[in-house]
Scaffold this motif. Structure first.
Motif, PDB file in Angstrom:
ATOM      1  N   ASP A 137      -4.774  -2.684 -10.189  1.00 51.17           N
ATOM      2  CA  ASP A 137      -4.063  -2.940  -8.937  1.00 51.17           C
ATOM      3  C   ASP A 137      -4.160  -4.434  -8.647  1.00 51.17           C
ATOM      4  N   SER A 196       4.662   1.310   0.148  1.00 50.35           N
ATOM      5  CA  SER A 196       5.405   0.718  -0.972  1.00 50.35           C
ATOM      6  C   SER A 196       6.219   1.754  -1.747  1.00 50.35           C
ATOM      7  N   ARG A 227       5.135   1.473  -5.608  1.00 52.30           N
ATOM      8  CA  ARG A 227       3.844   2.148  -5.854  1.00 52.30           C
ATOM      9  C   ARG A 227       4.035   3.659  -5.884  1.00 52.30           C
ATOM     10  N   GLN A 228       4.853   4.169  -4.960  1.00 54.45           N
ATOM     11  CA  GLN A 228       5.047   5.620  -4.933  1.00 54.45           C
ATOM     12  C   GLN A 228       5.710   6.084  -6.235  1.00 54.45           C
ATOM     13  N   GLY A 269       0.820  -1.221   0.000  1.00 54.85           N
ATOM     14  CA  GLY A 269       0.000   0.000   0.000  1.00 54.85           C
ATOM     15  C   GLY A 269       0.844   1.258   0.000  1.00 54.85           C
ATOM     16  N   GLU A 270       0.486   2.181   0.888  1.00 54.58           N
ATOM     17  CA  GLU A 270       1.169   3.488   0.889  1.00 54.58           C
ATOM     18  C   GLU A 270       2.628   3.392   1.315  1.00 54.58           C
TER      19      GLU A 270
END
Ligand SMILES: Cc1cc2nc3c(=O)[nH]c(=O)nc-3n(C[C@H](O)[C@H](O)[C@H](O)COP(=O)(O)O)c2cc1C
Length: 211
Positions: free
Chosen positions: A42, A16, A19-20, A13-14
């Motif tokens: 996703d 990661s 992902r960023q 999630g955040e």
């Protein structure tokens, strides 16, 4: 109008890194393509299914002979193929897991590698059918696996992705390696400092285009 397919595969999630950074890529891409369309996939949202015997039987049944049940079995695969063909460009966030790609990304690949759709055999030789596409992989790993480093031969992420996407016809490939993320976990570097060179690299891909 250009279309970008944005695929993430980190379960974190955040927190990661991949992902960023893939998010940063999408942000810059949108600036450059204000009219563009982004398709989001996703792979950690929900339970991504593994292929099974029924799936394999369905894809090897000629399209016109498939039963309604067989069509249902490969409906997700068909939808994923539509996304792949609709997009001009792909960006993937990829965490290294056990020296390879995360299992959800492998499950996705199993769904989209389809004979007659994304590859074919012509005179006995394989031909990729995803033509004219560009793929960018943003790979995050705890260790460093850059060419020439002691651990380089443990990197089964980049060679695998280049091989399988090359097989499917995608040869315009860019890889950003955000290696050494373990330093973050051990408090040796703060997140912003760690991310800075990678964000700058992504920005650099778009600067000449924006100028
Ligand atoms: C299940 C798991 C397996 C991992 N395996 C490796 C590995 O083989 N080599 C490595 O350098 N880092 C490994 N790591 C560290 C991750 O690659 C690193 O934390 C990276 O930032 C993950 O990307 P993410 O932040 O986008 O999830 C692993 C992490 C997890 C959670």
């Amino acid at each position: 109008m250009k279309t970008l397919l944005h695929i993430d595969s980190s379960p974190l999630g955040e927190a990661s890194i991949s992902r960023q950074l893939s998010g940063e890529y999408v942000r810059r891409w949108r600036e450059f393509h204000p009219e563009g369309r982004v398709i989001r996939r996703d792979l950690n949202a929900g339970n991504f299914p593994a292929i099974d015997g029924a799936w394999i039987a369905s894809v090897y049944t000629p399209e016109e002979a498939r039963t309604p049940a067989q069509r249902d079995t490969i409906a997700l695969s068909d939808r994923l193929l539509e996304e792949l063909f609709a997009a001009d460009e792909y960006v993937f966030g990829v965490p290294m897991h056990n020296f390879g790609i995360p299992s959800v990304l492998k499950l996705w690949l199993d769904q989209i590698a389809r004979v007659g759709k994304t590859f074919a055999y012509v005179d006995g030789a394989p031909v990729g059918l995803l033509k004219g596409k560009k793929a960018t992989f943003i790979v995050s790993s705890g260790g460093v696996y850059d060419p020439g480093t002691a651990m380089a031969s443990y990197n089964f992420v980049e060679p695998y992705l280049r091989t399988v996407f090359g097989f499917l016809g995608v040869t315009d490939i860019e890889v950003l390696s955000a290696g050494g993320a373990a330093a973050l976990r051990y408090g040796k570097v703060d997140r912003e400092t760690f991310l800075k060179p990678h964000v700058e690299k992504i920005d650099g891909w778009f600067e000449p285009a924006l100028a």
